[in-house]
Design a protein around this motif. Structure first.
Motif, PDB file in Angstrom:
ATOM      1  N   HIS A   1       5.678  15.036  64.625  1.00  0.00           N
ATOM      2  CA  HIS A   1       5.178  14.492  65.506  1.00  0.00           C
ATOM      3  C   HIS A   1       5.193  15.420  66.808  1.00  0.00           C
ATOM      4  CE1 HIS A   1       4.221  10.549  64.244  1.00  0.00           C
ATOM      5  NE2 HIS A   1       5.415  10.227  63.849  1.00  0.00           N
TER       6      HIS A   1
ATOM      7  N   ARG B   1      12.790  16.741  68.914  1.00  0.00           N
ATOM      8  CA  ARG B   1      11.673  16.476  67.992  1.00  0.00           C
ATOM      9  C   ARG B   1      12.010  16.563  66.702  1.00  0.00           C
ATOM     10  NH1 ARG B   1      11.363  18.820  72.714  1.00  0.00           N
ATOM     11  NH2 ARG B   1       9.164  18.607  73.764  1.00  0.00           N
ATOM     12  N   THR B   2      10.829  15.877  66.072  1.00  0.00           N
ATOM     13  CA  THR B   2      10.729  16.165  64.750  1.00  0.00           C
ATOM     14  C   THR B   2       9.537  16.981  64.257  1.00  0.00           C
ATOM     15  OG1 THR B   2      10.777  15.321  62.432  1.00  0.00           O
ATOM     16  CG2 THR B   2       9.405  14.092  64.003  1.00  0.00           C
ATOM     17  N   LEU B   3       9.322  17.686  63.297  1.00  0.00           N
ATOM     18  CA  LEU B   3       8.167  18.385  62.932  1.00  0.00           C
ATOM     19  C   LEU B   3       6.936  17.880  62.872  1.00  0.00           C
ATOM     20  CD1 LEU B   3       8.527  21.187  60.136  1.00  0.00           C
ATOM     21  CD2 LEU B   3       6.492  19.690  60.008  1.00  0.00           C
TER      22      LEU B   3
ATOM     23  N   GLY C   1      25.650  20.841  75.948  1.00  0.00           N
ATOM     24  CA  GLY C   1      26.074  21.107  77.502  1.00  0.00           C
ATOM     25  C   GLY C   1      27.224  21.889  77.650  1.00  0.00           C
TER      26      GLY C   1
ATOM     27  N   ASN D   1      14.644  25.039  67.746  1.00  0.00           N
ATOM     28  CA  ASN D   1      14.672  24.541  66.360  1.00  0.00           C
ATOM     29  C   ASN D   1      13.013  25.027  65.726  1.00  0.00           C
ATOM     30  OD1 ASN D   1      14.754  23.274  63.612  1.00  0.00           O
ATOM     31  ND2 ASN D   1      14.671  21.106  64.419  1.00  0.00           N
TER      32      ASN D   1
ATOM     33  N   ASP E   1      23.191  25.540  67.730  1.00  0.00           N
ATOM     34  CA  ASP E   1      22.441  24.308  67.619  1.00  0.00           C
ATOM     35  C   ASP E   1      23.419  23.314  67.204  1.00  0.00           C
ATOM     36  OD1 ASP E   1      20.844  21.896  67.050  1.00  0.00           O
ATOM     37  OD2 ASP E   1      19.272  23.250  67.378  1.00  0.00           O
TER      38      ASP E   1
ATOM     39  N   GLU F   1      10.856  23.710  63.063  1.00  0.00           N
ATOM     40  CA  GLU F   1      10.181  22.254  63.274  1.00  0.00           C
ATOM     41  C   GLU F   1       9.140  22.489  64.359  1.00  0.00           C
ATOM     42  OE1 GLU F   1      12.107  18.720  62.481  1.00  0.00           O
ATOM     43  OE2 GLU F   1      13.833  19.860  62.174  1.00  0.00           O
ATOM     44  N   THR F   2       9.346  23.538  65.249  1.00  0.00           N
ATOM     45  CA  THR F   2       8.481  23.458  66.685  1.00  0.00           C
ATOM     46  C   THR F   2       7.635  24.528  66.650  1.00  0.00           C
ATOM     47  OG1 THR F   2      10.462  24.462  67.803  1.00  0.00           O
ATOM     48  CG2 THR F   2      10.173  21.963  67.901  1.00  0.00           C
TER      49      THR F   2
ATOM     50  N   SER G   1      19.508  21.291  78.789  1.00  0.00           N
ATOM     51  CA  SER G   1      20.745  21.016  78.753  1.00  0.00           C
ATOM     52  C   SER G   1      21.564  21.587  80.064  1.00  0.00           C
ATOM     53  CB  SER G   1      21.476  21.697  77.400  1.00  0.00           C
ATOM     54  OG  SER G   1      22.520  21.048  77.093  1.00  0.00           O
TER      55      SER G   1
ATOM     56  N   LYS H   1      19.229  16.639  77.059  1.00  0.00           N
ATOM     57  CA  LYS H   1      19.783  16.973  76.153  1.00  0.00           C
ATOM     58  C   LYS H   1      21.344  16.635  76.027  1.00  0.00           C
ATOM     59  CE  LYS H   1      16.547  19.487  73.710  1.00  0.00           C
ATOM     60  NZ  LYS H   1      15.574  18.732  73.716  1.00  0.00           N
TER      61      LYS H   1
ATOM     62  N   GLN I   1      14.548  24.487  74.079  1.00  0.00           N
ATOM     63  CA  GLN I   1      15.190  23.330  74.737  1.00  0.00           C
ATOM     64  C   GLN I   1      16.606  22.969  74.810  1.00  0.00           C
ATOM     65  OE1 GLN I   1      13.103  22.690  77.112  1.00  0.00           O
ATOM     66  NE2 GLN I   1      10.989  22.844  76.483  1.00  0.00           N
TER      67      GLN I   1
ATOM     68  N   ARG J   1      22.882  20.461  65.653  1.00  0.00           N
ATOM     69  CA  ARG J   1      22.553  20.068  64.396  1.00  0.00           C
ATOM     70  C   ARG J   1      22.270  20.868  63.328  1.00  0.00           C
ATOM     71  NH1 ARG J   1      17.457  16.916  64.867  1.00  0.00           N
ATOM     72  NH2 ARG J   1      16.815  18.522  65.995  1.00  0.00           N
TER      73      ARG J   1
ATOM     74  N   HIS K   1       5.220  15.126  70.809  1.00  0.00           N
ATOM     75  CA  HIS K   1       5.658  14.310  71.935  1.00  0.00           C
ATOM     76  C   HIS K   1       5.432  12.720  71.954  1.00  0.00           C
ATOM     77  CE1 HIS K   1       4.401  18.203  74.489  1.00  0.00           C
ATOM     78  NE2 HIS K   1       5.620  18.385  73.524  1.00  0.00           N
TER      79      HIS K   1
ATOM     80  N   ASN L   1      26.630  25.500  76.684  1.00  0.00           N
ATOM     81  CA  ASN L   1      26.031  26.732  76.267  1.00  0.00           C
ATOM     82  C   ASN L   1      26.349  28.020  77.077  1.00  0.00           C
ATOM     83  OD1 ASN L   1      24.122  25.654  74.420  1.00  0.00           O
ATOM     84  ND2 ASN L   1      23.053  24.869  76.159  1.00  0.00           N
TER      85      ASN L   1
HETATM   86  N1  LIG Z   1       6.802  19.297  65.756  1.00  0.00           N
HETATM   87  C1  LIG Z   1       6.784  19.665  67.073  1.00  0.00           C
HETATM   88  N2  LIG Z   1       6.723  20.723  67.527  1.00  0.00           N
HETATM   89  C2  LIG Z   1       6.575  21.005  68.842  1.00  0.00           C
HETATM   90  C3  LIG Z   1       6.524  19.899  69.693  1.00  0.00           C
HETATM   91  C4  LIG Z   1       6.829  18.727  69.360  1.00  0.00           C
HETATM   92  O1  LIG Z   1       6.610  17.554  69.927  1.00  0.00           O
HETATM   93  N3  LIG Z   1       6.628  18.406  67.940  1.00  0.00           N
HETATM   94  N4  LIG Z   1       6.676  20.342  71.132  1.00  0.00           N
HETATM   95  C5  LIG Z   1       6.370  21.555  71.817  1.00  0.00           C
HETATM   96  C6  LIG Z   1       7.235  21.513  72.909  1.00  0.00           C
HETATM   97  S1  LIG Z   1       6.244  21.127  74.276  1.00  0.00           S
HETATM   98  C7  LIG Z   1       8.503  22.181  73.046  1.00  0.00           C
HETATM   99  S2  LIG Z   1       9.009  22.340  74.785  1.00  0.00           S
HETATM  100  C8  LIG Z   1       9.086  22.788  72.118  1.00  0.00           C
HETATM  101  C9  LIG Z   1      10.680  22.543  71.927  1.00  0.00           C
HETATM  102  O2  LIG Z   1      10.924  23.187  70.607  1.00  0.00           O
HETATM  103  P1  LIG Z   1      12.474  22.878  70.442  1.00  0.00           P
HETATM  104  O3  LIG Z   1      13.236  23.411  71.726  1.00  0.00           O
HETATM  105  O4  LIG Z   1      12.690  23.796  69.379  1.00  0.00           O
HETATM  106  O5  LIG Z   1      12.723  21.518  70.306  1.00  0.00           O
HETATM  107  P2  LIG Z   1      13.911  20.319  70.551  1.00  0.00           P
HETATM  108  O6  LIG Z   1      13.884  19.383  69.262  1.00  0.00           O
HETATM  109  O7  LIG Z   1      13.688  19.596  71.878  1.00  0.00           O
HETATM  110  O8  LIG Z   1      15.380  20.941  70.890  1.00  0.00           O
HETATM  111  C10 LIG Z   1      15.824  22.204  70.088  1.00  0.00           C
HETATM  112  C11 LIG Z   1      17.296  22.100  69.529  1.00  0.00           C
HETATM  113  O9  LIG Z   1      18.036  21.678  70.831  1.00  0.00           O
HETATM  114  C12 LIG Z   1      19.417  21.233  70.192  1.00  0.00           C
HETATM  115  N5  LIG Z   1      20.339  20.901  71.352  1.00  0.00           N
HETATM  116  C13 LIG Z   1      20.375  19.939  71.803  1.00  0.00           C
HETATM  117  N6  LIG Z   1      21.389  20.045  72.761  1.00  0.00           N
HETATM  118  C14 LIG Z   1      21.689  21.478  72.846  1.00  0.00           C
HETATM  119  C15 LIG Z   1      22.769  22.045  73.708  1.00  0.00           C
HETATM  120  O10 LIG Z   1      23.189  21.505  74.322  1.00  0.00           O
HETATM  121  N7  LIG Z   1      22.954  23.315  73.124  1.00  0.00           N
HETATM  122  C16 LIG Z   1      22.286  23.830  72.260  1.00  0.00           C
HETATM  123  N8  LIG Z   1      22.629  24.927  72.040  1.00  0.00           N
HETATM  124  N9  LIG Z   1      21.518  23.082  71.485  1.00  0.00           N
HETATM  125  C17 LIG Z   1      21.075  21.903  71.873  1.00  0.00           C
HETATM  126  C18 LIG Z   1      18.821  20.085  69.320  1.00  0.00           C
HETATM  127  O11 LIG Z   1      19.676  19.896  68.400  1.00  0.00           O
HETATM  128  C19 LIG Z   1      17.358  20.651  68.584  1.00  0.00           C
HETATM  129  O12 LIG Z   1      17.608  20.825  67.341  1.00  0.00           O
HETATM  130  O13 LIG Z   1       8.326  22.381  70.800  1.00  0.00           O
HETATM  131  C20 LIG Z   1       7.044  22.515  70.618  1.00  0.00           C
HETATM  132  N10 LIG Z   1       6.377  22.308  69.323  1.00  0.00           N
END
Ligand SMILES: Nc1nc2c(c(=O)[nH]1)N[C@H]1C(S)=C(S)[C@@H](COP(=O)(O)OP(=O)(O)OC[C@H]3O[C@@H](n4cnc5c(=O)[nH]c(N)nc54)[C@H](O)[C@@H]3O)O[C@H]1N2
Ligand SMILES: Nc1nc2c(c(=O)[nH]1)N[C@H]1C(S)=C(S)[C@@H](COP(=O)(O)OP(=O)(O)OC[C@H]3O[C@@H](n4cnc5c(=O)[nH]c(N)nc54)[C@H](O)[C@@H]3O)O[C@H]1N2
Ligand SMILES: [Mo]
Length: 847
Positions: free
Chosen positions: A661, A657-659, A257, A210, A238, A213-214, A338, A768, A333, A240, A663, A259
């Protein structure tokens, strides 16, 4: 002075650009309310610390205090942009409840003490245990949020000095699978891609990521491409409807789960339609035949039944990937945490490899990191690796490390892979680890199955040291709490996802008696009297720059080569990508150009593992498989998940996560703009399921798994049916304005529910996918507090007030139109920067 409300508009103003063009500069600046640039005493160079994107920024200082931030126009990563967490998050440094003095437990209570007392206790207990029970009774659990210099020092203390194999980071929860997937395919860690690939790609595929947001700034880069001529097509995988999914050409929303099933179907289509680059495959890879055989039966109709995704959508996605001319793939993630994490992430590498999409502009793989400095935890060996991507099962490489440290090779444990955290916790549970030194992480909120974690960390026989900047949920369980200085209060370097190294200079003094993590580790090493072969102090440096110089020597000749860098070189300009050495003095934009890999048996970091059992391959097996150092196409069979849904637990629970916050919210929860945007936990459910139950937006639900339960208000969102989502940010601690005694909210942390289980290959916990059930405990009296700007956007016409930041969230954006010195400022930005400096953005490593 006006500006853009960056809580309402997290990605800021669009500046479209076309394929192959330079991403225009937009400098974002935020100062404390009422201040203007003229009030700032000095700007100090640094980079973003609340995610892995590595956005270059300057810290504004006034009267010895941090008062704001401004993006660095010159930086190759962000071209001046910053995200909401960066723009507002600095305020956490100034929070009145920072830890300012060490604490020790006396009669059950944590009481203030001085450094001498605290450190004498920490070092004393270490020495006692070393004498009584040996090095294996000592464990270290660090983070992805300190600086390179600190990890390298800790790795030397742990591996080289104490000689314990129990040293890991929270990177285990975060990027262990990124590293594992790179090790499986390329026999070595290191990101093949570069962020400039976004400027060139015609298809960008995001897997379980995502990014909107991340990594908000990297997403802005994609949004700017989408707003320009010849926009790229986006594939999103994803469950969502994230902002990424909203922007996608094709959105596949698989059951959590599954993938590997979806990836195998995509690979099936690529092979079936002969969208493979056979010349590349023949010259630069091994394993194609096995891969083709593995996916032969995995057609989209097969995957559709497993993933619950229309077969036609999988075909369409495969066609896009198969006919792309420049394909950039990113993974995070949704794959790493997952089921079959490494196996799934490796299949993404396989897509790029069989299409020959590597080492050219626009053709890249980003097995993303999450935390700002997670890359360094891995490089420096503070996390279950050895420093410099050295191979623990290659005796020559261990001997080389011992030479650099001037110790006997047998002093470095390498009888097996360094202990992963989940195993270390088992050792804590069964009492063989008696001392755990936690730095920069909050396991009492972030680890799976929290009731178990609490029990295990509060055991009498465990001596728990917690080094943090706040009195976190984990600090509350400690025997000794050490107050750390953080970003802006200490100097050091860190490296982002695309190998860009940034220097972060000290801008202000730490609060009270807080000390830089490096200084605490150095003090610890001195008290342990750690010595090298010649009886000299083992740790030979006394400050950050000294540690960096030592690291340069340790990394020289290895893939993550820093030998051509220096603090001086990193000051003033853009961050620089490793490898940076005599051969590549300006750093390296892309690795694996021309199909050259670091996978030769004598040089590689890893011989790989069995993806199902996780058993490491023997050196001879690897040599037989990949004698001439090519990339490895590793096939994987889809396996059903460990905790499938049942009539009793009919939902799949995923978390993330959300945008707004970061952790466990120790920082962002203390920042008004961010906390107000997402003040309370919520649970996401599809409109279909909500209607089935007759539940409405804002109803109070209880989510339950065999491990525990969480109460949260319902947000009816764009999540797929039969799936629930909980943000994992909300632990016990609530908000800075709560009175003591009222600041404890039990039973809302997502990890009360998650399972003690991990990927066999990367050992990353499965956050996940868990089977869950859900009930309503009260009808709501209004909408849940979930943000409306993000994946938690309400699905229906429910009357939910939009997420806004208002006046105190306004940010000055200074857009510099491409090819001109004209600036279109949003909100009357002050135009004080000399134009020549902006032009220096051209110093970016060239494509
Ligand atoms: N705003 C914000 N940004 C961050 C962070 C934070 O805490 N907040 N943390 C940082 C860190 S340490 C990390 S690791 C990154 C993480 O960044 P991302 O990996 O982008 O964030 P997540 O929300 O953990 O997971 C991403 C997406 O995985 C989807 N998902 C869940 N289960 C599955 C599945 O089985 N298969 C698939 N294909 N998708 C699935 C969820 O719906 C979610 O939208 O973000 C970094 N950036
Ligand atoms: N359910 C669920 N659980 C998850 C995840 C998920 O998606 N779902 N994601 C996982 C992932 S990817 C991650 S990265 C982890 C994150 O989990 P944690 O690492 O536990 O989360 P943080 O809140 O970042 O904790 C960092 C701690 O370090 C402190 N700190 C900050 N800066 C410094 C510093 O300079 N020095 C010191 N000594 N301390 C400092 C902070 O105050 C905080 O207490 O959570 C994991 N847990
Ligand atoms: Mo992470």
């Amino acid at each position: 002075m006006g500006g853009v409300d960056r809580i309402a508009e997290p990605w800021g103003t669009r500046v479209g650009y076309g394929a192959g063009e330079r991403w225009p500069v937009r400098v974002d600046q935020r100062l404390d309310d009422g201040l203007t640039s003229g009030d700032v005493d000095k700007w100090v160079q640094s980079a973003a610390i609340l995610h892995s994107n590595g956005d270059g920024l300057d810290i504004a200082v006034k009267d010895g205090r941090i008062v704001g931030v401004r993006g660095r126009a010159i930086d190759r990563v962000n071209h001046g942009r910053l995200g909401p967490k960066d723009l507002f998050g600095y305020q956490a440094n100034n929070s009145p409840d920072r830890l300012t003095t060490p604490l020790v437990r006396r009669d059950g209570q944590l009481v203030e003490t001085d450094w001498e007392t605290a450190m004498a206790l920490v070092a004393g207990r270490t020495k006692e245990l070393l004498a009584e029970r040996g090095p294996s009774s000592i464990g270290f659990y660090t983070t992805g949020q300190l600086f390179l210099e600190e990890y390298y020092t800790l790795a030397l203390i742990g591996h080289g000095g104490i000689g314990t194999n129990h040293l890991d980071g929270n990177t285990r929860l975060c990027t262990a699978t990124a590293a594992a997937a790179l090790k499986e395919s390329f026999a070595c860690d290191g990101q093949p891609g570069s962020y400039t690939d976004v400027d060139h790609a015609d298809v960008i595929a995001l897997y379980g990521h995502n990014m909107a947001e991340t990594q908000t700034v990297l997403w802005s880069r994609i949004l700017d491409r989408l707003a320009g001529p010849n926009p790229p097509k986006i594939v999103c995988v994803d469950p969502r409807r994230t902002p990424v999914a909203e922007a996608a050409t094709i959105h596949l929303a698989p059951k959590p789960g599954t993938n590997v099933a979806i990836m195998n179907a995509i690979l099936h289509e690529l092979i079936e339609n002969d969208w493979a680059d056979h010349e590349y495959v023949d010259q630069h890879t091994v394993g194609y035949d096995e891969l083709a055989k593995q996916v032969a039966g995995c057609d989209p109709d097969w995957a559709a039944t497993i993933c619950d995704v229309p077969a036609g959508d999988i075909r369409d996605a495969a066609r896009l990937l198969g006919t792309a001319e420049r394909l950039l793939s990113t993974v995070l993630q949704g794959f790493y945490q997952s089921h079959q994490a490494t196996a799934a992430a490796v299949q993404v590498n396989n897509v790029n490899l069989i299409r020959g999409m590597l080492g050219r502009p626009g053709c890249g793989i980003l097995q993303m990191n999450g935390q700002p400095t997670a890359q360094n935890t891995r490089e420096c060996g503070a996390d279950g690796d050895l420093p410099g991507f050295r191979n623990w099962s290659n005796d020559d490489q261990v001997a080389d490390l011992a030479r650099i440290w001037n110790i006997d090779p047998m002093q470095i444990p390498h009888y097996s892979e360094p202990t992963h955290l989940m195993q270390m916790l088992r050792y804590v549970e069964d009492g063989s680890v008696r001392f755990l030194y936690v730095s920069g992480t909050n396991p009492a909120v972030s680890l799976p199955e929290l009731s178990r974690i609490r029990k295990l960390l509060s055991q009498e026989r465990l001596f728990l040291v917690v080094q943090d900047i706040f009195r976190s949920e984990t600090a509350e369980l400690a025997d000794v709490v050490l107050p750390a200085a953080t970003w802006g209060e200490k100097t050091g370097t860190f490296t982002n996802v695309d190998r860009t190294v940034h220097l972060s200079d000290q801008a202000v003094e730490p609060p009270g008696d807080a000390r830089a993590d490096l200084d605490i580790f150095l003090d610890y090493a001195r008290r342990l009297e750690l010595k090298d072969k010649d009886g000299q102090p083992l740790v030979k440096w006394t400050d950050a720059e000294g540690a960096f110089e030592a690291w340069k020597e340790c990394s020289a000749g290895r893939p993550c080569d820093y030998s051509g860098l220096s603090y001086q070189k990193l000051r003033g300009g853009s961050g620089i990508q490793w490898p940076c050495n005599a051969e590549h003095p300006d750093g390296t934009e892309r690795i694996y150009v021309d199909g050259e890999f670091w996978s030769a048996p004598s040089y590689c970091e890893s011989y790989g593992k069995d993806l199902v059992t996780g058993a490491p391959l023997e050196p001879v097996e690897y040599k037989a498989m990949n004698p001439s150092g090519k990339a490895v196409l590793k096939a994987a069979e889809y396996l059903p998940m460990h905790e499938p849904t049942t009539p009793e637990y009919p939902y799949l629970l995923t978390t993330g996560r959300t945008l707004y916050h970061f952790h466990t919210r120790t920082k962002t929860g203390r920042v008004r703009q961010l906390q107000d945007a997402a003040p309370e936990v919520w649970v996401e459910m599809s409109a279909y399921d909500a209607e089935l139950h007759g539940w409405g937006e804002g109803d109070l639900l209880r989510v339950r798994t065999p491990r525990g339960s969480v109460e949260a208000r319902l947000r009816i969102s764009g999540i797929r049916p039969s799936t629930l989502f909980l943000p994992f940010h909300y632990g016990y601690w609530d908000a800075p304005d709560k009175a003591p005694g009222q600041n404890d909210v039990p039973g809302r942390a997502a990890n009360e529910l998650t399972v003690t289980d991990w990927d066999p290959c990367s050992k990353q916990p499965l956050f996940k996918c868990a089977a869950a059930r859900v009930e309503r405990i009260a009808v709501g009296d209004g909408p849940s507090a979930a943000p409306t700007t993000t994946a938690s956007r309400p699905a229906s016409g429910a009357a939910v007030p939009p997420t806004r930041g208002g006046k105190s969230a306004e940010v000055v954006e200074d857009v510099i139109a491409p090819g001109s010195t004209e600036r279109a400022s949003a909100g009357g930005a002050e135009r004080r920067r000399p134009s020549g400096r902006v032009g220096m953005a051209d110093a970016e490593g060239g494509v």
